[in-house]
Design a protein around this motif. Sequence first.
Motif, PDB file in Angstrom:
ATOM      1  N   LEU A 184      42.745  14.774  11.289  1.00 61.20           N
ATOM      2  CA  LEU A 184      43.048  15.281  12.620  1.00 61.20           C
ATOM      3  C   LEU A 184      41.837  16.018  13.180  1.00 61.20           C
ATOM      4  N   THR A 185      41.656  15.935  14.489  1.00 59.85           N
ATOM      5  CA  THR A 185      40.639  16.764  15.131  1.00 59.85           C
ATOM      6  C   THR A 185      41.047  18.227  15.003  1.00 59.85           C
ATOM      7  N   ASP A 186      40.174  19.124  15.388  1.00 55.58           N
ATOM      8  CA  ASP A 186      40.455  20.559  15.228  1.00 55.58           C
ATOM      9  C   ASP A 186      41.738  20.978  15.934  1.00 55.58           C
ATOM     10  N   GLU A 187      42.077  20.287  17.016  1.00 53.32           N
ATOM     11  CA  GLU A 187      43.310  20.603  17.747  1.00 53.32           C
ATOM     12  C   GLU A 187      44.263  19.393  17.753  1.00 53.32           C
ATOM     13  N   GLY A 188      44.175  18.588  16.720  1.00 47.03           N
ATOM     14  CA  GLY A 188      44.984  17.379  16.639  1.00 47.03           C
ATOM     15  C   GLY A 188      46.435  17.653  16.275  1.00 47.03           C
ATOM     16  N   THR A 189      47.290  16.637  16.501  1.00 52.66           N
ATOM     17  CA  THR A 189      48.731  16.770  16.262  1.00 52.66           C
ATOM     18  C   THR A 189      49.226  15.657  15.345  1.00 52.66           C
ATOM     19  N   TYR A 190      49.975  16.049  14.337  1.00 52.90           N
ATOM     20  CA  TYR A 190      50.666  15.098  13.452  1.00 52.90           C
ATOM     21  C   TYR A 190      52.131  15.039  13.866  1.00 52.90           C
ATOM     22  N   ILE A 191      52.662  13.819  14.045  1.00 53.91           N
ATOM     23  CA  ILE A 191      54.055  13.632  14.463  1.00 53.91           C
ATOM     24  C   ILE A 191      54.735  12.696  13.471  1.00 53.91           C
ATOM     25  N   THR A 192      55.915  13.056  13.025  1.00 54.86           N
ATOM     26  CA  THR A 192      56.664  12.198  12.102  1.00 54.86           C
ATOM     27  C   THR A 192      58.047  11.891  12.660  1.00 54.86           C
ATOM     28  N   THR A 193      58.576  10.742  12.282  1.00 56.15           N
ATOM     29  CA  THR A 193      59.936  10.363  12.651  1.00 56.15           C
ATOM     30  C   THR A 193      60.946  10.792  11.597  1.00 56.15           C
ATOM     31  N   LEU A 194      60.460  11.363  10.497  1.00 55.21           N
ATOM     32  CA  LEU A 194      61.343  11.718   9.387  1.00 55.21           C
ATOM     33  C   LEU A 194      61.146  13.178   8.997  1.00 55.21           C
ATOM     34  N   PRO A 195      61.794  14.099   9.714  1.00 54.09           N
ATOM     35  CA  PRO A 195      61.653  15.505   9.376  1.00 54.09           C
ATOM     36  C   PRO A 195      62.241  15.814   8.003  1.00 54.09           C
ATOM     37  N   SER A 196      61.603  16.737   7.307  1.00 57.17           N
ATOM     38  CA  SER A 196      62.054  17.183   5.986  1.00 57.17           C
ATOM     39  C   SER A 196      61.943  18.701   5.951  1.00 57.17           C
ATOM     40  N   ALA A 197      62.405  19.286   4.862  1.00 52.08           N
ATOM     41  CA  ALA A 197      62.284  20.741   4.720  1.00 52.08           C
ATOM     42  C   ALA A 197      60.812  21.150   4.784  1.00 52.08           C
ATOM     43  N   ARG A 198      59.952  20.361   4.124  1.00 50.83           N
ATOM     44  CA  ARG A 198      58.522  20.671   4.156  1.00 50.83           C
ATOM     45  C   ARG A 198      57.954  20.528   5.567  1.00 50.83           C
ATOM     46  N   GLN A 199      58.406  19.508   6.290  1.00 52.66           N
ATOM     47  CA  GLN A 199      57.928  19.300   7.659  1.00 52.66           C
ATOM     48  C   GLN A 199      58.337  20.468   8.555  1.00 52.66           C
ATOM     49  N   VAL A 200      59.556  20.957   8.403  1.00 47.09           N
ATOM     50  CA  VAL A 200      60.009  22.103   9.191  1.00 47.09           C
ATOM     51  C   VAL A 200      59.130  23.319   8.894  1.00 47.09           C
ATOM     52  N   PHE A 201      58.823  23.514   7.616  1.00 44.59           N
ATOM     53  CA  PHE A 201      57.934  24.621   7.229  1.00 44.59           C
ATOM     54  C   PHE A 201      56.559  24.451   7.867  1.00 44.59           C
ATOM     55  N   ASP A 202      56.043  23.206   7.826  1.00 44.14           N
ATOM     56  CA  ASP A 202      54.723  22.939   8.420  1.00 44.14           C
ATOM     57  C   ASP A 202      54.744  23.180   9.924  1.00 44.14           C
ATOM     58  N   GLN A 203      55.838  22.816  10.581  1.00 39.86           N
ATOM     59  CA  GLN A 203      55.928  23.030  12.019  1.00 39.86           C
ATOM     60  C   GLN A 203      55.906  24.517  12.355  1.00 39.86           C
ATOM     61  N   VAL A 204      56.616  25.304  11.584  1.00 40.08           N
ATOM     62  CA  VAL A 204      56.617  26.757  11.811  1.00 40.08           C
ATOM     63  C   VAL A 204      55.227  27.323  11.550  1.00 40.08           C
ATOM     64  N   LYS A 205      54.628  26.891  10.455  1.00 41.56           N
ATOM     65  CA  LYS A 205      53.297  27.385  10.096  1.00 41.56           C
ATOM     66  C   LYS A 205      52.248  26.994  11.132  1.00 41.56           C
ATOM     67  N   SER A 206      52.396  25.790  11.699  1.00 42.12           N
ATOM     68  CA  SER A 206      51.387  25.314  12.638  1.00 42.12           C
ATOM     69  C   SER A 206      51.444  26.011  13.993  1.00 42.12           C
ATOM     70  N   VAL A 207      52.477  26.819  14.213  1.00 42.30           N
ATOM     71  CA  VAL A 207      52.507  27.648  15.425  1.00 42.30           C
ATOM     72  C   VAL A 207      51.282  28.554  15.477  1.00 42.30           C
ATOM     73  N   PHE A 208      50.782  28.908  14.298  1.00 45.83           N
ATOM     74  CA  PHE A 208      49.662  29.852  14.212  1.00 45.83           C
ATOM     75  C   PHE A 208      48.320  29.152  13.975  1.00 45.83           C
TER      76      PHE A 208
END
Length: 318
Positions: free
Chosen positions: A225-249
């Motif tokens: 990913l670029t420095d401000e890139g975005t990863y998008i998945t069609t299959l959310p998981s517990a880890r993905q939810v954690f990553d989404q919260v973490k990526s807020v920062f």
Amino acid sequence: MKAVVINEYGSSDVLHVTELPMPEPDGHDVLIRVFASGINPMDWKVREGAMKLLLPGKFPKTLGGECAGVVEAVGVLATNVKPGDRVVASLGPVGGGYAQYVIAQDKNVVKIPDEVSFEQAATMVVGGLTALQALRDKGKLRPHDRVLINGASGGVGTFAVQLARFMDADVTAVCSATNAELVRQLGADRIIDHAVTDFTKEPEKYHVVFDAVGKSSFEACRDVLTDEGTYITTLPSARQVFDQVKSVFTAQKAESILMSFTAEDMNYLLTMAKKGLLQSIIDRRYRLEEIPDAHSYSETGRVKGKLAIIITEEDYRV
């Protein structure tokens, strides 16, 4: 009416054809005579029981989250369509599309242009809207952005490649060598054979990585990913939810996509299809009684584009 139902959770063997009472529309209901439906992974996940805590309900259950056909009747509060209209409908995880007739809510029903077939419209709902909302809303894809689509030859991926090309992005598609030519014809600039190359180890950087098959992760993709890139998945998981919260920062973002039906977005896809700018790639077609075979094939993960159920043979023009 004929319908394919399940009376218990299990393998594709639990699907069978039966006779059910004709549904009657009320309120905002729209009764649709179904001509074609699509099959999606969500269907067999519901069949297996993976969604039973969210969708307990009662048996028998009729699956099928997308369909197209002709309006047979409407409830007294339904005003946007009338009997005789050619329409496409989103039925959601509750389903109902594996039947000759189905009830849909009027807010989830859109008229089909005469130039678009029932088969094309019916198989465009889940895959097309998921791809559109992922790239446009979650990825905020812009002209000349570099986007990687993992699972580019699948039901969501084939739409994503076409839409990314239409958005004037630089498209890298990850798929098998067998499907490379198809994906190239849909608009991919570069093909990565997943059996030979791990795209997460490549030097190229992308503004958006769209994992249309949910086989990777935000952490695995951060280096591409670029420095401000975005990863998008069609299959959310517990880890993905954690990553989404973490990526807020963090500047790099983790997102997941759950399709939301809107008439505006569906009309946009249908208009593109009418103009010849978007197509639903149909791998195989099945009749109602062949739906168990369709589920078995869908579960192999080797479907190119979509699987269609042809319930009424003749097409219909107003």
